[in-house]
Design an enzyme around this catalytic site. Sequence first.
Site, PDB file in Angstrom:
ATOM      1  N   SER A 142       0.805  -1.293  -0.121  1.00 41.78           N
ATOM      2  CA  SER A 142       0.087   0.223   0.068  1.00 41.78           C
ATOM      3  C   SER A 142       1.122   1.147  -0.016  1.00 41.78           C
ATOM      4  O   SER A 142       2.119   1.026   0.537  1.00 41.78           O
ATOM      5  CB  SER A 142      -0.884   0.135   1.390  1.00 41.78           C
ATOM      6  OG  SER A 142      -1.532   1.197   1.501  1.00 41.78           O
ATOM      7  N   TYR A 155      -2.494  -1.134  10.006  1.00 44.75           N
ATOM      8  CA  TYR A 155      -2.609  -1.392   8.661  1.00 44.75           C
ATOM      9  C   TYR A 155      -1.229  -0.859   8.073  1.00 44.75           C
ATOM     10  O   TYR A 155      -0.812  -1.646   7.406  1.00 44.75           O
ATOM     11  CB  TYR A 155      -3.936  -0.602   8.045  1.00 44.75           C
ATOM     12  CG  TYR A 155      -3.956  -0.835   6.674  1.00 44.75           C
ATOM     13  CD1 TYR A 155      -4.550  -1.895   6.252  1.00 44.75           C
ATOM     14  CD2 TYR A 155      -3.589   0.021   5.638  1.00 44.75           C
ATOM     15  CE1 TYR A 155      -4.846  -2.149   4.694  1.00 44.75           C
ATOM     16  CE2 TYR A 155      -3.839  -0.324   4.293  1.00 44.75           C
ATOM     17  CZ  TYR A 155      -4.305  -1.275   3.931  1.00 44.75           C
ATOM     18  OH  TYR A 155      -4.374  -1.496   2.529  1.00 44.75           O
TER      19      TYR A 155
END
Length: 281
Positions: A142, A155
């Site tokens: 990401s 995350y």
Amino acid sequence: MKDFSGRVALITGAAGGIGSAVASALHRRGASIVLVDMVSTDLESVAAALGNQRVAIAYADVTVRAQLDAAVATAIDRFGTLDIVMANAGISSGAQASTVRSIDDGVFERVIGVNLQGVWNTVRAALPHIVESGGYVLLTSSTYAYLNGLANAPYAASKAAVEQLGRALRLELAGTRATAGVLYPGWVATPIAEVAFGGDTVATEMIARAFPTPLVRPITPDKLARVAVRGIGRRAPRIAVPRRWIPISMLRGIANPILDAKMERDARLIGLTAELDARRP
């Protein structure tokens, strides 16, 4: 676009979002697909949308290595080989943003278990066959691999670790015919991103204050899939989608300290963070 006829791809997190979009894009270009996701998901619908031709289903919890071994065995039993693996299954911290102080116990461990341990299990299960076929492994990281993980620390930590795993794996495979790459999606219009785009008003305002609007505009899974499949075709070391994030990634050693200092001095951002802290149980 490269023709993937005769190639076999296994994709985790394939029941929706990025996973199903990439599965569809590869399938349209001739690949046989092994769809992998949880028992609670509807992989049959994804397979039906692909026409059920050149498609196999394997239900698996990526946190359980034995279930990934079984999914890989499904690929070999059905198609005889494995050429592409996309370790894509991932979760967020939940429907509400939280800080390290306010997050519920167990959330960090759950996110790391799926997003990092799940990627590890997928790679370990598939790697002998990928090396044998001279294939390609794509790990979904990401932009949070290099952005500040404010209000999204579990995350962000998991995705930074996935980046490092992918980079190391590519070099470790340099002496073989196989290779690996890392996918860096920005915000994509999937359920994981909903918390940042209206699902949590505090998180939505934080994102809007922290980043320029062009950077945070979400893209569709299909658009991401088109770019990802091009990267898979050329066995890319890095696939950044959308491309507007590339300068931030390339200049992260300069951009990150500047962005961090800016956010640290933002009184409204500090106030919003305090609101998240107040959510602690």
